[in-house]
Write a protein that holds these residues in place. Structure first.
Motif, PDB file in Angstrom:
ATOM      1  N   VAL A 314       0.452  -1.041  -0.283  1.00 33.48           N
ATOM      2  CA  VAL A 314       0.088  -0.155  -0.180  1.00 33.48           C
ATOM      3  C   VAL A 314       0.766   1.229   0.147  1.00 33.48           C
ATOM      4  N   PHE A 315       0.875   1.979  -0.953  1.00 33.81           N
ATOM      5  CA  PHE A 315       1.528   3.450  -1.447  1.00 33.81           C
ATOM      6  C   PHE A 315       3.305   3.026  -0.684  1.00 33.81           C
ATOM      7  N   GLY A 316       3.857   2.099  -1.525  1.00 33.04           N
ATOM      8  CA  GLY A 316       4.971   1.534  -1.688  1.00 33.04           C
ATOM      9  C   GLY A 316       5.752   1.365   0.033  1.00 33.04           C
ATOM     10  N   ARG A 317       4.454   0.583   0.917  1.00 27.88           N
ATOM     11  CA  ARG A 317       4.898   0.408   2.229  1.00 27.88           C
ATOM     12  C   ARG A 317       3.992  -1.133   1.894  1.00 27.88           C
ATOM     13  N   THR A 318       4.864  -1.984   2.553  1.00 31.33           N
ATOM     14  CA  THR A 318       4.118  -3.575   2.665  1.00 31.33           C
ATOM     15  C   THR A 318       3.750  -3.468   4.410  1.00 31.33           C
ATOM     16  N   ILE A 319       2.457  -4.170   3.839  1.00 33.16           N
ATOM     17  CA  ILE A 319       1.449  -4.557   5.686  1.00 33.16           C
ATOM     18  C   ILE A 319       1.811  -6.123   5.353  1.00 33.16           C
ATOM     19  N   LEU A 320       2.125  -6.781   6.360  1.00 38.72           N
ATOM     20  CA  LEU A 320       2.106  -8.025   6.821  1.00 38.72           C
ATOM     21  C   LEU A 320       0.523  -8.940   6.354  1.00 38.72           C
ATOM     22  N   VAL A 321      -0.122  -9.432   5.888  1.00 37.76           N
ATOM     23  CA  VAL A 321      -0.988 -10.280   6.212  1.00 37.76           C
ATOM     24  C   VAL A 321      -0.934 -11.427   6.964  1.00 37.76           C
ATOM     25  N   PRO A 322      -0.833 -11.818   8.258  1.00 38.51           N
ATOM     26  CA  PRO A 322      -0.122 -13.075   8.229  1.00 38.51           C
ATOM     27  C   PRO A 322      -0.643 -14.175   8.443  1.00 38.51           C
ATOM     28  N   LYS A 323      -2.472 -14.550   8.334  1.00 39.73           N
ATOM     29  CA  LYS A 323      -3.322 -15.725   8.493  1.00 39.73           C
ATOM     30  C   LYS A 323      -4.062 -15.361   7.320  1.00 39.73           C
ATOM     31  N   VAL A 324      -3.812 -15.573   6.101  1.00 42.55           N
ATOM     32  CA  VAL A 324      -5.169 -15.648   4.856  1.00 42.55           C
ATOM     33  C   VAL A 324      -5.491 -16.918   4.629  1.00 42.55           C
ATOM     34  N   SER A 325      -6.805 -17.321   4.195  1.00 41.86           N
ATOM     35  CA  SER A 325      -7.114 -18.422   3.030  1.00 41.86           C
ATOM     36  C   SER A 325      -7.858 -17.586   2.219  1.00 41.86           C
ATOM     37  N   GLY A 326      -8.802 -17.847   1.449  1.00 42.06           N
ATOM     38  CA  GLY A 326      -9.658 -17.277   0.421  1.00 42.06           C
ATOM     39  C   GLY A 326      -9.836 -16.052   1.149  1.00 42.06           C
ATOM     40  N   ASP A 327     -10.869 -15.348   1.765  1.00 45.12           N
ATOM     41  CA  ASP A 327     -11.428 -14.064   1.486  1.00 45.12           C
ATOM     42  C   ASP A 327     -11.341 -13.304   3.044  1.00 45.12           C
ATOM     43  N   ALA A 328     -11.214 -14.416   4.109  1.00 43.51           N
ATOM     44  CA  ALA A 328     -10.570 -14.140   5.521  1.00 43.51           C
ATOM     45  C   ALA A 328      -8.413 -13.551   6.167  1.00 43.51           C
ATOM     46  N   ALA A 329      -8.841 -13.166   6.621  1.00 49.54           N
ATOM     47  CA  ALA A 329      -8.023 -12.862   7.476  1.00 49.54           C
ATOM     48  C   ALA A 329      -7.446 -12.454   8.683  1.00 49.54           C
ATOM     49  N   TRP A 330      -6.507 -13.384   8.996  1.00 53.27           N
ATOM     50  CA  TRP A 330      -6.440 -13.452  10.473  1.00 53.27           C
ATOM     51  C   TRP A 330      -5.431 -12.787  11.307  1.00 53.27           C
ATOM     52  N   SER A 348      -6.913  -0.017   2.836  1.00 55.41           N
ATOM     53  CA  SER A 348      -6.920  -1.683   1.555  1.00 55.41           C
ATOM     54  C   SER A 348      -7.206  -2.639   2.649  1.00 55.41           C
ATOM     55  N   LEU A 349      -6.658  -2.593   3.402  1.00 52.37           N
ATOM     56  CA  LEU A 349      -7.263  -3.955   4.114  1.00 52.37           C
ATOM     57  C   LEU A 349      -8.184  -4.383   3.903  1.00 52.37           C
ATOM     58  N   ALA A 350      -9.212  -3.581   3.864  1.00 50.27           N
ATOM     59  CA  ALA A 350     -10.903  -4.149   4.295  1.00 50.27           C
ATOM     60  C   ALA A 350     -11.642  -3.811   2.961  1.00 50.27           C
ATOM     61  N   ASN A 351     -10.331  -3.626   1.841  1.00 54.81           N
ATOM     62  CA  ASN A 351     -10.606  -3.362   0.150  1.00 54.81           C
ATOM     63  C   ASN A 351     -11.247  -5.158  -0.292  1.00 54.81           C
ATOM     64  N   ARG A 352      -9.445  -5.745   0.425  1.00 56.67           N
ATOM     65  CA  ARG A 352      -8.978  -7.478  -0.110  1.00 56.67           C
ATOM     66  C   ARG A 352      -9.724  -7.626   0.831  1.00 56.67           C
ATOM     67  N   PHE A 353      -9.642  -8.084   2.178  1.00 59.03           N
ATOM     68  CA  PHE A 353     -10.822  -9.286   2.518  1.00 59.03           C
ATOM     69  C   PHE A 353     -12.121  -8.680   2.573  1.00 59.03           C
ATOM     70  N   ARG A 354     -13.365 -10.107   3.389  1.00 58.72           N
ATOM     71  CA  ARG A 354     -13.831  -9.566   3.268  1.00 58.72           C
ATOM     72  C   ARG A 354     -14.380 -10.880   4.701  1.00 58.72           C
ATOM     73  N   ALA A 355     -13.542 -10.783   5.622  1.00 59.96           N
ATOM     74  CA  ALA A 355     -13.558 -11.484   6.787  1.00 59.96           C
ATOM     75  C   ALA A 355     -12.722 -11.100   7.371  1.00 59.96           C
ATOM     76  N   PHE A 356     -12.715 -10.693   8.981  1.00 49.68           N
ATOM     77  CA  PHE A 356     -11.502 -10.371   9.521  1.00 49.68           C
ATOM     78  C   PHE A 356     -11.744 -11.348  10.906  1.00 49.68           C
ATOM     79  N   ILE A 357     -10.173 -11.698  11.073  1.00 48.18           N
ATOM     80  CA  ILE A 357     -10.113 -12.597  13.036  1.00 48.18           C
ATOM     81  C   ILE A 357      -9.404 -11.611  13.615  1.00 48.18           C
ATOM     82  N   ILE A 358      -9.615 -11.029  14.471  1.00 40.16           N
ATOM     83  CA  ILE A 358      -8.650  -9.754  15.436  1.00 40.16           C
ATOM     84  C   ILE A 358      -8.710 -10.836  17.122  1.00 40.16           C
ATOM     85  N   SER A 359      -7.373 -11.778  16.906  1.00 43.04           N
ATOM     86  CA  SER A 359      -7.683 -12.128  18.382  1.00 43.04           C
ATOM     87  C   SER A 359      -6.632 -11.638  18.849  1.00 43.04           C
TER      88      SER A 359
END
Ligand SMILES: Nc1ncnc2c1ncn2[C@@H]1O[C@H](COP(=O)(O)OP(=O)(O)OP(=O)(O)O)[C@@H](O)[C@H]1O
Length: 465
Positions: A314-330, A348-359
């Motif tokens: 995103v805008f030249g920076r990297t966001i690491l999404v540690p756990k992804v499967s399909g449209d879900a991110a954890w 950007s995250l919200a546009n890419r994924f449909r569901a989020f688990i935040i633990s």
């Protein structure tokens, strides 16, 4: 591991507008009804509850609708949105003379009447969370008179990000003497007569200064503004650094807009209805962990797309999404909010994924402003894109951060005492660099809005689509 990488600045800028959640690229529904007629119909059909506070506000909104029926925006002067004419003006004597004259004229306009003549007074609608400000703005926006053919409705946060990005780019190209905000306002004014800003907030001095110039310029170009906010103009950027430089902007808002308080006690997001059990605690409970895994599998695609890591650029920076499967991110809370991330990252995250688990969300102390601000920005982005969010926390979700009811400003001595407490949670909470007596007051109010959103996001119908 996948890397998603926009290829150029142009791509980044296009990406920005593409990455704006659905609500930001709001499509206007055309209608022959006035906002008042549309409101009355909603109540009559039982879609909305009768609300005397809203009725008062909708009359004022309808007044603006009527004024707009007789309004024609003056054309934006061509030189206002020509990049070249500004840069080249210094060269000839004639242009120097013109430029001096222009400066006097604009100084006169800025101090006496910085807006186009006969521009109808726009609206500044403020009030508590969930009381229907955005809903009334949408009624106005979707029922503009037929002579108003150009309009925009923008989420304020996303708009400011766009302004920051464009200003940064223009300054690199044109240098620091260039009046970026005037140029961008002229661009905007050439595309819209009515501009609706949802959820205005002022949280930093740069934003405060940009806003002041922006409103002056938009009014000068005859753009009618409709703003919603949780705060009265006089309370914007309260206790902010260099607030005195923002006071003229407050004055401008009060003078040029019809300021309406929607002081309804109703938070419609909290109306009783079927809800999902998605805000789980305590986070360390094995049952909670199992439930989170089940939610992840429900929205992911474990067989077709086994859990993996994603790097999102995103805008030249990297966001690491540690756990992804399909449209879900954890993410764990620490991964999502524990280090600097901007609102653009969350959008950007919200546009890419449909569901989020935040633990593993800890209970945050009042001085953990940066952490809670990031969490709020994330929930705002998820709400705007209608994403599903499933949480696990150490405490019930309402207790993650203080709310206005339980808020008591900490004295500096109390803050330092908290800092000395040991343990993982106080380490996370001690990140803020704030040392004054009003630690977290803005965030306390912002968090109560966040809770109102979370209440809507747990309703079963949120999960049905
Ligand atoms: N009179 C009403 N009856 C029933 N539902 C309503 C009524 N007015 C608004 N709502 C609904 O309440 C929800 C919250 O409204 P809205 O988003 O406009 O609140 P808001 O004041 O903008 O909140 P926030 O400050 O948190 O952004 C929406 O789903 C909206 O459709």
């Amino acid at each position: 591991m996948f890397i998603i990488r926009p290829s150029s600045l142009f791509e980044i800028q296009r990406g920005m507008s593409r990455s704006l959640p659905r609500q930001h690229t709001f499509v206007r529904q055309k209608s022959s009804k006035s906002p008042l007629e549309a409101y009355e119909l909603k109540v009559k059909e039982g879609k909305w509850k009768p609300d005397p506070y809203q009725e008062k506000a909708i009359f004022a909104v309808n007044g603006l609708y009527q004024e707009l029926q007789a309004y024609t925006q003056p054309p934006v002067p061509k030189e206002s949105f020509h990049l070249h004419s500004r840069g080249e003006e210094k060269t000839s004597v004639l242009s120097k003379f013109r430029s001096t004259l222009g400066k006097y004229a604009s100084r006169f306009m800025a101090s006496s009447r910085p807006f186009a003549p006969q521009i109808p007074k726009g609206i500044y609608l403020y009030g508590d969370v969930g009381c229907g400000k955005t809903a009334l703005m949408d009624l106005f926006y979707n029922h503009l008179p037929s002579n108003i053919t150009r309009s925009k409705r923008i989420h304020f946060h996303a708009f400011m990000l766009h302004i920051h990005q464009s200003a940064h780019h223009l300054k690199q190209v044109k240098g620091y003497g260039f009046d970026v905000i005037d140029y961008l306002s002229a661009q905007l004014a050439s595309k819209c007569t009515v501009l609706c800003f949802d959820e205005l907030q002022v949280t930093d001095v740069a934003g405060a200064l940009i806003l002041r110039r922006l409103f002056e310029c938009l009014q000068k170009y005859g753009v009618v503004i409709f703003i919603t906010s949780n705060r009265a103009p006089n309370d914007l950027y309260k206790n902010g650094i260099q607030r005195e430089s923002f006071l003229p902007c407050i004055h401008l808002l009060n003078e040029s807009l019809n300021v309406i308080c929607l002081d309804s006690p109703n938070d419609y997001r909290r109306l009783k209805s079927e809800t999902e059990d998605i805000y789980l605690h305590p986070a360390q409970d094995p049952l909670v962990k199992k439930q989170l895994q089940q939610w992840f599998e429900r929205y992911g695609n474990i067989r077709g797309d086994p859990t993996h890591e994603v790097q999102l650029e995103v805008f030249g920076r990297t966001i690491l999404v540690p756990k992804v499967s399909g449209d879900a991110a954890w993410f764990t809370f620490k991964e999502l909010c524990g280090e600097p991330k901007s609102a653009a990252d969350y959008i950007s995250l919200a546009n890419r994924f449909r569901a989020f688990i935040i633990s593993d969300i800890p209970q945050l102390s009042i001085e953990a402003k940066d952490l809670v601000r990031r969490f709020i920005n994330f929930i705002d982005a998820a709400y705007d894109s209608r994403a599903k969010v499933i949480l696990s926390a150490d405490v019930p979700v309402d207790l993650i951060y203080p709310t206005p009811e339980g808020y008591k400003p900490l004295q500096s001595s109390e803050i330092s005492k908290k800092y000395t407490e040991s343990g993982e949670h106080s380490k996370i909470a001690s990140e803020s660099n704030y040392h004054g007596n009003f630690a977290g007051v803005e965030e306390v109010f912002a968090f109560s809005r966040c809770l109102s959103r979370l209440a809507e996001m747990r309703k079963s119908d949120w999960f049905q689509n």
